[in-house]
Enzyme design. Structure first.
Site, PDB file in Angstrom:
ATOM      1  N   HIS A 198       0.871  -1.181   0.000  1.00  0.00           N
ATOM      2  CA  HIS A 198       0.000   0.000   0.000  1.00  0.00           C
ATOM      3  C   HIS A 198       0.911   1.235   0.000  1.00  0.00           C
ATOM      4  CE1 HIS A 198      -2.792   2.937   1.852  1.00  0.00           C
ATOM      5  NE2 HIS A 198      -3.776   2.130   1.530  1.00  0.00           N
TER       6      HIS A 198
ATOM      7  N   ASP B 186       3.043  -4.562   7.961  1.00  0.00           N
ATOM      8  CA  ASP B 186       1.844  -3.746   7.819  1.00  0.00           C
ATOM      9  C   ASP B 186       0.655  -4.691   7.974  1.00  0.00           C
ATOM     10  OD1 ASP B 186      -0.352  -2.345   7.013  1.00  0.00           O
ATOM     11  OD2 ASP B 186       0.449  -1.731   5.061  1.00  0.00           O
TER      12      ASP B 186
ATOM     13  N   GLN C 149      -4.558  -5.081   6.885  1.00  0.00           N
ATOM     14  CA  GLN C 149      -5.555  -6.026   6.376  1.00  0.00           C
ATOM     15  C   GLN C 149      -5.546  -7.339   7.148  1.00  0.00           C
ATOM     16  OE1 GLN C 149      -7.900  -5.332   4.219  1.00  0.00           O
ATOM     17  NE2 GLN C 149      -7.132  -3.346   3.586  1.00  0.00           N
TER      18      GLN C 149
ATOM     19  N   LYS D 232     -10.590  -0.205  10.278  1.00  0.00           N
ATOM     20  CA  LYS D 232     -10.875  -1.446   9.540  1.00  0.00           C
ATOM     21  C   LYS D 232     -11.214  -2.577  10.514  1.00  0.00           C
ATOM     22  CE  LYS D 232      -7.397  -0.285   6.043  1.00  0.00           C
ATOM     23  NZ  LYS D 232      -8.020   0.368   4.907  1.00  0.00           N
TER      24      LYS D 232
ATOM     25  N   CYS E 209      -4.659   2.522  -3.675  1.00  0.00           N
ATOM     26  CA  CYS E 209      -3.408   2.940  -3.048  1.00  0.00           C
ATOM     27  C   CYS E 209      -2.309   1.900  -3.269  1.00  0.00           C
ATOM     28  CB  CYS E 209      -3.564   3.210  -1.553  1.00  0.00           C
ATOM     29  SG  CYS E 209      -4.778   4.457  -1.168  1.00  0.00           S
TER      30      CYS E 209
HETATM   31  C1  LIG Z   1      -2.412  -2.784   3.560  1.00  0.00           C
HETATM   32  C2  LIG Z   1      -2.756  -1.404   4.042  1.00  0.00           C
HETATM   33  N1  LIG Z   1      -1.811  -0.655   4.636  1.00  0.00           N
HETATM   34  C3  LIG Z   1      -2.074   0.565   5.109  1.00  0.00           C
HETATM   35  C4  LIG Z   1      -3.324   1.126   5.011  1.00  0.00           C
HETATM   36  C5  LIG Z   1      -3.516   2.518   5.520  1.00  0.00           C
HETATM   37  O1  LIG Z   1      -4.454   2.626   6.547  1.00  0.00           O
HETATM   38  P1  LIG Z   1      -4.870   4.079   7.012  1.00  0.00           P
HETATM   39  O2  LIG Z   1      -5.435   4.753   5.806  1.00  0.00           O
HETATM   40  O3  LIG Z   1      -5.906   3.873   8.063  1.00  0.00           O
HETATM   41  O4  LIG Z   1      -3.658   4.762   7.494  1.00  0.00           O
HETATM   42  C6  LIG Z   1      -4.346   0.389   4.393  1.00  0.00           C
HETATM   43  C7  LIG Z   1      -5.709   0.912   4.218  1.00  0.00           C
HETATM   44  O5  LIG Z   1      -6.022   1.929   3.660  1.00  0.00           O
HETATM   45  C8  LIG Z   1      -4.046  -0.893   3.896  1.00  0.00           C
HETATM   46  O6  LIG Z   1      -4.987  -1.637   3.282  1.00  0.00           O
END
Ligand SMILES: Cc1ncc(COP(=O)(O)O)c(C=O)c1O
Lengths: 151, 420
Positions: free
Chosen positions: B120, B199, B202, B225, B364
């Protein structure tokens, strides 16, 4: 939500299927890249000027039907007009898109681009419809700043 | 036996109608819907116990501090960690930025940071910024056409070596649903003395997670999430590692002693929590986690697997539909796909007119889309409140999309819009 057919009017679909002035052409004065980060649409746009007039606009784009069709309709309007005339066209187009369906375009001035009035009811798609127009604005700005530097 | 459809009543938003049809929410990988218990817990806190924490000495201050710290304990227990190792942030992105700044403070030219092409943007950009600041080199794992990390290729290339200082890798892709071999990567990185971050944005909402079993040093995830509210994220780190890390943001609550020349810093986790914390949000996140734990994370995982398998089976019947990543389990509940050459934005629009909420774009993860050779995709993602009927409606709406854009089932040439 508003009716889908208000968004996908036949004129839009026609432009999407057979884009006007598509492809990247020589010669050109400036090339810009535009993106719509929320959906990944991307465009490379070239501008050729003749004096104060837009002589040619050519482009290569990846994107949804709305952004592609809007770029196509935009080139019909932009090619042959002066910088100031285009600035007025963009301003009116943007105002219409942001007007939530309350503002109508003058068909004599806007031609096929009036078909994008339906987009105003889909706020998430306004950026799509603006991508090509905003990219040409950027191209004109960079030509302008270049000529200011030269003077 | 859990009555999954009864549980939908806990999520009032699911009774909404969109475009005159019942909402079919298939965008939980983007953000999850909230059970009433989460909203109630936040309201109860704000209406009856609100005060600033730590610095207010009165009764309400004590209550608020205890609510916040007990939320930390709930999060810690959820991932098998100690409360002193749980840092509250704004979201996963801030957690990753915190890690990049603080871990990266000593990096210099010649050092290497390793990520993957499947990340991401939140797990790419902070490391790019770090490498620009420090002169370190950014390297990455490739994936195969199914989105699986190419561990063998990386071994041949010596991707991780003695120059590697940090490895940050997604535990589960938000596009292909592929779980990375975090354990193996962590072991390899640790052999070279690198610090490993996962990370978990998910993975944590999808599977039971135990930080020790995962084998990493740090884990980032996000509250919204996980049935929790927006505005709260988590960075977990091994205590001895956190204790060695410099602060990220400076401000109130993260200090021990401030003079005009210099300050000394509080111990973890408070060292990394400058300023007034997202207190009500922490309370909400704890309520979300309690909701999940009452069901049991392994039950949640089984249910998400069931829904994902059903969705993969049904989607396979849609002509001109190509799934990104594996078309079978094991994989997570984020299922991205393309439909003929109809742009995802256009697909999403037709689905929305059927009340079906999905995401269209590159989610993203632009480098991953490029690697898989496509510009953008549509993504349907499962939540524990989804039903098989939701998937059926999705499929019905996809077939209608093909029809709307005049793609006939037998068309070999994947033509897009031919309507009108
Ligand atoms: C794999 C992953 N990493 C990071 C994020 C970032 O999360 P956030 O937007 O809550 O910072 C997301 C979701 O948007 C994600 O799916």
């Amino acid at each position: 939500m508003a009716d889908l057919s208000a968004l996908y009017q036949d004129i839009i679909v026609d432009h999407y299927r057979a884009k006007h002035h598509a492809g990247l052409r020589q010669p050109f004065d400036v090339e810009v890249n535009g993106v719509n980060p929320s959906c990944g649409d991307e465009i490379t746009l070239r501008l050729l000027m003749k004096g104060d007039r837009i002589e040619d606009v050519s482009y290569q784009a990846e994107g949804c039907s709305i952004s592609q069709a809007s770029t196509s309709a935009m080139t019909d309007l932009a090619i042959g007009v002066t910088v100031d005339e285009f600035a007025e066209l963009v301003a009116g187009f943007r105002e219409m898109l942001e007007g939530q369906g309350k503002i109508q375009l003058d068909e004599d001035r806007y031609g096929d681009a009036i078909a994008f009035e339906g987009v105003a009811q889909f706020p998430a798609r306004v950026k799509c419809a603006m991508l090509g127009w905003a990219s040409l604005e950027d191209a004109l700005k960079s030509i302008h700043s270049r000529s200011v530097e030269e003077n | 036996m859990i009555d999954w459809s009864a549980l939908r009543q806990d999520f009032p938003i699911l009774t909404r109608r969109i475009a005159g049809r019942p909402l079919v929410y298939l965008d939980s990988a983007n953000t999850a819907q909230k059970p009433r218990a989460v909203v109630d817990a936040m309201a109860e806190f704000s209406l009856n116990h609100n005060a600033n924490i730590a610095r207010a000495m009165h009764t309400l201050g004590v209550e608020a501090t205890s609510a916040y710290e007990s939320a930390r304990e709930t999060v810690a227990k959820f991932i098998g960690a100690a409360p002193s190792e749980v840092i509250f942030t704004k979201n996963a992105s801030e957690s990753l930025n915190l890690a990049a700044h603080s871990l990266g403070a000593g990096l210099k030219s010649g050092d290497e940071v390793v990520i993957s092409v499947a990340e991401h943007h939140s797990n790419i950009v902070p490391w790019q910024l770090l490498c620009q600041r420090s002169g370190a080199r950014l390297r990455w794992f490739d994936v195969d056409d199914q989105g699986q990390i190419d561990l063998d290729g990386a071994k041949e290339d010596g991707l991780i070596n003695d120059q590697t200082k940090i490895v940050s890798i997604t535990a589960m892709s938000n596009v292909t649903g592929v779980a990375s071999p975090v354990n193996q990567i962590a072991a390899w990185a640790h052999d070279h003395g690198a610090i490993v971050l996962a990370d978990g944005a998910q993975l944590v909402p999808h599977s039971p997670v135990d930080v020790a079993a995962l084998g990493v040093d740090l884990l980032a995830f996000t509250g919204h999430k996980l049935l929790g509210p927006t505005g709260i994220g988590v960075l977990w780190g091994r205590y001895d590692l956190l204790a060695d890390m410099p602060p990220f943001l400076g401000g109130g609550e993260m200090i021990e002693l401030v003079t005009m020349e210099r300050s000394t810093y509080a111990a973890p986790p408070h060292r990394f929590e400058a300023g007034t914390s997202p207190i009500a949000q922490a309370v909400g996140l704890a309520a979300g986690i309690n909701y999940l734990e009452a069901i049991g994370m392994s039950q949640v995982e089984t249910r998400l697997d069931e829904l994902t398998a059903y969705a993969l089976g049904r989607l396979a019947q849609v002509p001109h539909l190509r799934i990104l990543g594996p078309d079978h389990l094991p994989r997570g509940g984020a299922v991205a796909f393309t439909l003929a050459d109809i742009h995802p934005h256009d697909v999403m629009q037709v689905l929305d007119s059927y009340g079906v909420a999905v995401r269209g774009g590159h989610h993203c993860a632009r480098p991953l889309h490029q690697r898989l050779g496509i510009q953008a995709s549509v993504r349907a993602s499962m939540g524990l409140y989804n039903t098989e009927e939701d998937i059926d409606t999705l499929v019905e709406a996809l077939l209608a999309t093909l029809e709307f854009f005049k793609v006939s089932p037998g068309d070999d040439q994947q033509q897009g819009v031919r309507h009108g």
